[in-house]
Design an enzyme around this catalytic site. Structure first.
Site, PDB file in Angstrom:
ATOM      1  N   GLY A 150     -10.685  14.837 -36.448  1.00 50.25           N
ATOM      2  CA  GLY A 150      -9.888  13.885 -37.209  1.00 50.25           C
ATOM      3  C   GLY A 150     -10.296  12.439 -37.021  1.00 50.25           C
ATOM      4  O   GLY A 150     -11.305  12.119 -36.396  1.00 50.25           O
ATOM      5  N   GLN A 151      -9.455  11.564 -37.596  1.00 51.84           N
ATOM      6  CA  GLN A 151      -9.714  10.128 -37.607  1.00 51.84           C
ATOM      7  C   GLN A 151      -8.777   9.425 -36.638  1.00 51.84           C
ATOM      8  O   GLN A 151      -8.273  10.024 -35.695  1.00 51.84           O
ATOM      9  CB  GLN A 151      -9.544   9.615 -39.040  1.00 51.84           C
ATOM     10  CG  GLN A 151     -10.517  10.210 -40.031  1.00 51.84           C
ATOM     11  CD  GLN A 151     -11.592   9.224 -40.454  1.00 51.84           C
ATOM     12  OE1 GLN A 151     -11.712   8.115 -39.940  1.00 51.84           O
ATOM     13  NE2 GLN A 151     -12.408   9.637 -41.416  1.00 51.84           N
ATOM     14  N   VAL A 152      -8.512   8.148 -36.913  1.00 52.37           N
ATOM     15  CA  VAL A 152      -7.748   7.324 -35.985  1.00 52.37           C
ATOM     16  C   VAL A 152      -6.252   7.613 -36.092  1.00 52.37           C
ATOM     17  O   VAL A 152      -5.725   7.872 -37.179  1.00 52.37           O
ATOM     18  CB  VAL A 152      -8.025   5.825 -36.236  1.00 52.37           C
ATOM     19  CG1 VAL A 152      -7.532   5.382 -37.618  1.00 52.37           C
ATOM     20  CG2 VAL A 152      -7.404   4.959 -35.143  1.00 52.37           C
TER      21      VAL A 152
ATOM     22  N   ALA B  42       0.998  14.276 -36.559  1.00 50.52           N
ATOM     23  CA  ALA B  42      -0.458  14.251 -36.720  1.00 50.52           C
ATOM     24  C   ALA B  42      -1.080  15.322 -35.837  1.00 50.52           C
ATOM     25  O   ALA B  42      -0.584  15.611 -34.747  1.00 50.52           O
ATOM     26  CB  ALA B  42      -1.009  12.878 -36.358  1.00 50.52           C
TER      27      ALA B  42
ATOM     28  N   VAL C 243      -0.997  18.258 -31.150  1.00 49.66           N
ATOM     29  CA  VAL C 243      -0.171  17.680 -32.205  1.00 49.66           C
ATOM     30  C   VAL C 243       0.762  16.636 -31.611  1.00 49.66           C
ATOM     31  O   VAL C 243       1.209  16.759 -30.469  1.00 49.66           O
ATOM     32  CB  VAL C 243       0.634  18.794 -32.934  1.00 49.66           C
ATOM     33  CG1 VAL C 243       1.610  19.495 -32.001  1.00 49.66           C
ATOM     34  CG2 VAL C 243       1.345  18.247 -34.161  1.00 49.66           C
ATOM     35  N   ALA C 244       1.030  15.592 -32.401  1.00 50.81           N
ATOM     36  CA  ALA C 244       1.929  14.516 -31.977  1.00 50.81           C
ATOM     37  C   ALA C 244       3.056  14.390 -32.990  1.00 50.81           C
ATOM     38  O   ALA C 244       2.810  14.175 -34.182  1.00 50.81           O
ATOM     39  CB  ALA C 244       1.172  13.195 -31.868  1.00 50.81           C
TER      40      ALA C 244
ATOM     41  N   CYS D 149      -5.085   8.321 -39.888  1.00 50.89           N
ATOM     42  CA  CYS D 149      -5.859   9.520 -40.216  1.00 50.89           C
ATOM     43  C   CYS D 149      -6.903   9.259 -41.301  1.00 50.89           C
ATOM     44  O   CYS D 149      -7.354  10.185 -41.980  1.00 50.89           O
ATOM     45  CB  CYS D 149      -4.947  10.676 -40.616  1.00 50.89           C
ATOM     46  SG  CYS D 149      -3.719  11.067 -39.335  1.00 50.89           S
TER      47      CYS D 149
END
Length: 231
Positions: free
Chosen positions: A70-72, A164, A178-179, A195
């Site tokens: 994934g991304q940021v 996310a 996961v958050a 993301c």
């Protein structure tokens, strides 16, 4: 073999990642699956697909590279971060199903608080309608992909991201996870394209009227993950 759940409280991000990597590297066929429930101090993490252009104005918040997918994204107090350390081969499912099961655990968790969680095609994680969090109307279908053209961009209209997801699999074993946003300072999300999506709204449970203590949210999320990640 039952998953061993550990509630860690607030812990250092890098030390926690190192501990996950160490366990994954040394675990054998008889070692139990683990589920760590924790929260972190304020920081941004860049996944393997992360691009610097999506980190707009981090200011005083550190940006750390991560080996998850994934991304940021942003981590901070008031967010339940769940790290399942699962032997996927022993569990009997592949990465795609693993991601689906994590998302389903979050959706079932939200349902117990009267909130409808949604998946968005092409954008892992769970989303809610901030203006109608308990509504059950289905999201519009994603237009089909035409041959030789890129897949249509995800449609986030009317949605906010509440959970996310970013995972790593090594030696058939998972870590990261996961958050779930419970009761956070959401301002730092405005300093990034969450993301990798410009303008994507991020919400937490308190934003949509659900008041919970961190430990209450962690306990229920942990319970649902144990159910949905079972072999």
């Amino acid at each position: 073999m039952s998953m061993v759940v550990r509630t860690l409280g607030r812990v250092d991000y890098l030390a926690t990642v190192q501990a996950m990597q160490d366990y994954t590297a040394r675990r054998g066929p008889q070692d139990p699956d683990l589920l760590w429930l924790c929260e972190h101090d304020r920081l941004y993490t860049q996944g393997l697909a992360g691009q610097d252009r999506h980190v707009l104005a981090p200011g005083d918040i550190p940006v750390l590279q991560s080996n998850r997918g994934g991304q940021v994204t942003f981590h901070g107090p008031g967010q339940v971060v769940a790290y399942p350390l699962i032997d996927l081969r022993r569990a009997g499912y592949y990465v795609k199903e693993y991601v689906y099961r994590i998302e389903e655990a979050v959706i079932r968790c939200l349902a117990q608080w009267g909130v409808t969680g949604h998946r968005v095609a092409g954008a892992p994680g769970i989303y809610v309608r901030p203006d109608d969090p308990g509504g059950h109307a289905l999201l519009p279908l994603r237009p089909p992909k035409s041959p030789g053209t890129p897949a249509p961009a995800p449609d986030f209209q009317g949605l906010g991201k509440i959970a996310a997801l970013g995972v790593k699999v090594s030696r058939h074993c998972s870590y990261h996870g996961v958050a779930l946003n419970v009761a956070m300072d959401l301002e730092p999300f405005a300093r990034i394209n969450p993301c990798g999506y410009a303008g994507l709204r991020t919400v937490d449970l308190s934003t949509i009227g659900v008041r919970l203590r961190w430990d209450e949210a962690a306990q229920l999320l942990g319970r649902q993950l144990c159910i949905w990640l079972a072999p």
